[in-house]
Design a protein around this motif. Structure first.
Motif, short mmCIF file in Angstrom:
data_model
loop_
_atom_site.label_atom_id
_atom_site.label_comp_id
_atom_site.label_asym_id
_atom_site.label_seq_id
_atom_site.Cartn_x
_atom_site.Cartn_y
_atom_site.Cartn_z
N GLY A 84 2.31 11.29 -1.30
CA GLY A 84 2.24 12.38 -2.28
C GLY A 84 3.00 11.99 -3.52
O GLY A 84 3.00 10.83 -3.92
N THR A 85 3.68 12.95 -4.12
CA THR A 85 4.45 12.69 -5.34
C THR A 85 5.92 12.97 -5.11
O THR A 85 6.29 13.78 -4.25
CB THR A 85 3.97 13.59 -6.50
OG1 THR A 85 4.14 14.96 -6.12
CG2 THR A 85 2.52 13.31 -6.86
N THR B 5 8.98 14.24 -7.70
CA THR B 5 9.07 14.85 -9.01
C THR B 5 10.48 15.33 -9.28
O THR B 5 11.12 15.92 -8.40
CB THR B 5 8.10 16.05 -9.11
OG1 THR B 5 6.79 15.61 -8.76
CG2 THR B 5 8.08 16.64 -10.50
N SER C 239 6.92 12.49 -12.61
CA SER C 239 6.32 12.54 -11.29
C SER C 239 5.71 11.18 -10.97
O SER C 239 5.04 10.58 -11.81
CB SER C 239 5.24 13.63 -11.24
OG SER C 239 4.71 13.73 -9.94
N ASN D 33 3.69 8.80 -7.81
CA ASN D 33 3.00 8.75 -6.52
C ASN D 33 3.71 7.78 -5.59
O ASN D 33 4.12 6.70 -6.02
CB ASN D 33 1.55 8.30 -6.70
CG ASN D 33 0.73 9.32 -7.45
OD1 ASN D 33 0.92 10.53 -7.31
ND2 ASN D 33 -0.19 8.85 -8.26
N GLN E 153 13.08 17.89 -10.90
CA GLN E 153 13.03 19.32 -11.20
C GLN E 153 14.34 19.81 -11.82
O GLN E 153 15.39 19.23 -11.59
CB GLN E 153 12.75 20.11 -9.92
CG GLN E 153 11.44 19.73 -9.25
CD GLN E 153 11.24 20.45 -7.93
OE1 GLN E 153 12.15 20.58 -7.13
NE2 GLN E 153 10.01 20.92 -7.72
N ASN F 28 9.15 21.60 -12.18
CA ASN F 28 8.94 20.19 -12.47
C ASN F 28 9.19 19.88 -13.95
O ASN F 28 8.80 20.66 -14.82
CB ASN F 28 7.51 19.78 -12.13
CG ASN F 28 7.22 19.89 -10.65
OD1 ASN F 28 8.12 19.96 -9.82
ND2 ASN F 28 5.94 19.89 -10.31
N GLY G 54 8.32 17.61 -5.03
CA GLY G 54 7.01 17.00 -5.05
C GLY G 54 6.22 17.32 -3.81
O GLY G 54 6.59 18.20 -3.03
N THR G 55 5.12 16.60 -3.62
CA THR G 55 4.23 16.87 -2.49
C THR G 55 4.42 15.92 -1.32
O THR G 55 3.90 16.17 -0.24
CB THR G 55 2.75 16.80 -2.95
OG1 THR G 55 2.48 15.48 -3.43
CG2 THR G 55 2.47 17.82 -4.06
N ALA G 56 5.15 14.82 -1.51
CA ALA G 56 5.41 13.88 -0.42
C ALA G 56 6.36 14.53 0.58
O ALA G 56 7.13 15.44 0.22
CB ALA G 56 6.02 12.59 -0.96
N THR G 57 6.31 14.06 1.82
CA THR G 57 7.31 14.48 2.81
C THR G 57 8.12 13.26 3.20
O THR G 57 7.68 12.12 3.06
CB THR G 57 6.66 15.13 4.05
OG1 THR G 57 5.83 14.17 4.71
CG2 THR G 57 5.85 16.36 3.67
#
Length: 175
Positions: A145-146, A148, A60, A62, A150, A55, A91-94
């Motif tokens: 999620g996030t 981001t 990042s 949300n 990279q 990252n 990130g953490t989002a799908t």
């Protein structure tokens, strides 16, 4: 702000330059405003002897489930021809669906331009001198999620690949 025929006009004077936007909708223009979230990197990220995407500090955002976003990132940095650079949106989002393109540049020369439909897949990957990259696309978010930005080296090498401070990421909710 004035409403007329279901439209709302928002005016603002910025440094002597007029700005006016007409938004569809009811009595409150903010009810219909689609959000925009811009971030600027806060620390230099250096990658040495590693092709693992990491990252970029500060880039990042949300995102919420069910929403559709357009995004654009500009990464300013450097690499040598030995390590090069590659980029991704992770990130953490799908995603229900996603598509993004990465363009890797050395000044005005395009090193690479590639597109993917999977979060976390590298784009703009090139073992060449990198000075800046542009990553742009859209996503329909499945799980919140996030998102981001990279960076990694394209080929593992002891030379450093860096993303500089003031790289930026803008995410705009469009639906």
């Amino acid at each position: 702000m004035a409403g007329s025929g279901g439209l709302n006009t928002v005016s603002q004077d910025i440094s002597g330059k007029g700005f006016e936007a007409t938004l569809p909708g009811g009595s409150n223009a903010t009810d219909n405003f689609i959000s925009n979230n811009a971030k600027v990197s806060t620390a230099q990220v250096d990658r040495t002897s590693s092709t693992t995407l990491t990252n970029i500090t500060g880039l990042s955002v949300n995102v919420i489930a069910g929403a559709t976003y357009n995004f654009v990132a500009r990464v300013v940095g450097t690499s040598t021809i030995n390590g090069g650079a590659k980029f991704a949106i992770g990130g953490t989002a799908t995603a229900t669906s996603v598509s993004y393109t990465g363009k890797n540049y050395n000044g005005t020369t395009t090193n690479a331009s590639t597109t993917t439909t999977t979060l976390g897949n590298a784009v703009g990957a090139s073992t060449a001198v990198f000075t800046d990259a542009l990553i742009f696309g859209s996503i329909v978010v499945n799980a919140a999620g996030t998102l981001t930005v990279q960076i990694a080296q394209n080929a593992s090498h002891v030379d450093t690949t860096s993303a500089y401070v003031n790289s930026n990421f803008t995410v705009t909710r469009v639906a």
